[in-house]
Write an enzyme that holds these catalytic residues in place. Structure first.
Site, PDB file in Angstrom:
ATOM      1  N   GLY A   1       0.823  -1.219  -0.048  1.00 25.81           N
ATOM      2  CA  GLY A   1       0.212  -0.018  -0.083  1.00 25.81           C
ATOM      3  C   GLY A   1       0.779   1.196  -0.108  1.00 25.81           C
ATOM      4  O   GLY A   1       1.876   1.313   0.468  1.00 25.81           O
TER       5      GLY A   1
ATOM      6  N   ASP B   1       0.286   3.880   1.651  1.00 22.77           N
ATOM      7  CA  ASP B   1       0.325   4.351   2.868  1.00 22.77           C
ATOM      8  C   ASP B   1       1.476   4.108   3.648  1.00 22.77           C
ATOM      9  O   ASP B   1       2.087   4.704   4.417  1.00 22.77           O
ATOM     10  CB  ASP B   1      -1.043   4.136   3.554  1.00 22.77           C
ATOM     11  CG  ASP B   1      -1.412   2.728   3.608  1.00 22.77           C
ATOM     12  OD1 ASP B   1      -0.824   1.839   2.673  1.00 22.77           O
ATOM     13  OD2 ASP B   1      -2.086   2.316   4.504  1.00 22.77           O
TER      14      ASP B   1
END
Length: 253
Positions: free
Chosen positions: A119, A121
């Site tokens: 991801g 993030d």
């Protein structure tokens, strides 16, 4: 001189945008310092004009001229909103945003089995922590999911683990039980509590403190680093850190 001044300002302004659930966070950086932050709820059916209306208001609030913004960088874990958001940036800021993903050089070497599946993030968590504090480091992000990440002194992201976020667990608990109430996530003074709301608060806050401390302690042992720094980020990091016990988090950012 006016043109030269405008050019200098343009080199110093940057929008960093994190698109997640349930919120988007927009940060305006001047040079390399975060000056303003704004949050808005993530909705899948917003148009580019709706996003632009909010972004324009943020720009005006920060007393910034949109033409002075040099670049926009987006880290998103919600693919369905990206078409509208990208078109908003193109149409109103006249920039092609940089989207964190495979092929973008962040300074972090992803050593996972499938780097493309990591991801955005987690990548920006590692890049931000490594840029500010160096390595080796363990970075825990208390967001919708709680992610634990290990970065070496050479800037290699070696992996970690993922657990449900505190708020995610609370929402699931309330949704799937008949009589448990919605509560505020605050820390009770004791773990043995005498009403249902405090029981839930104790289980979530103290329970996640245990999860966090054990996971980080085990990661410290497995990575074999002597001077590894533990850094926490995310909306609930301070609440978990405030629980008495072993000090395992070195810095909250």
């Amino acid at each position: 001189n006016a043109h030269a001044h405008a050019d200098q300002r343009a080199k110093n302004l940057l929008f960093g945008i994190a698109i997640g659930r349930p919120k988007n966070t927009i940060g305006l950086y001047v040079v390399d310092r975060l000056k303003h932050t704004y949050r808005l709820t993530t909705k899948l059916k917003r148009t580019s004009d709706e996003y632009a209306f909010m972004l324009t208001n943020f720009v005006n609030d920060a007393s910034v001229v949109s033409s002075d913004v040099e670049d926009v960088i987006i880290a998103s874990v919600v693919p369905k909103v990206m078409h509208s958001f990208r078109n908003c940036i193109r149409k109103y800021l006249h920039k092609e945003p940089i989207i964190i993903g495979p092929g973008v050089r962040t300074g972090i070497s992803v050593q996972m089995e499938n780097p493309k599946a990591v991801g955005a993030d987690r990548i920006v968590d590692c890049a931000g922590a490594y840029y500010v504090y160096g390595g080796p480091a363990l970075i825990v992000d208390f967001g919708t999911a709680t992610t634990f990440n290990y970065v070496t002194a050479e800037g290699e992201f070696m992996g970690g683990c993922i657990a449900p976020g505190i708020k995610t667990s609370l929402d699931s608990l309330v949704e799937h039980t008949a009589r448990l109430p919605k509560i505020e996530l605050i820390k009770p003074e004791t773990i043995i509590c005498r009403n249902t709301g405090n029981n839930m608060q104790a289980g979530l806050i103290y329970g996640y403190t245990g999860l966090e401390q054990y996971s980080l302690a085990r990661m410290k042992k497995e990575c074999g680093e002597k001077d590894v720094k533990v850094e926490a980020t995310g909306g609930l990091s301070e609440r978990v850190r405030s629980v008495p016990g072993e000090k395992i988090i070195d810095v909250v950012d």
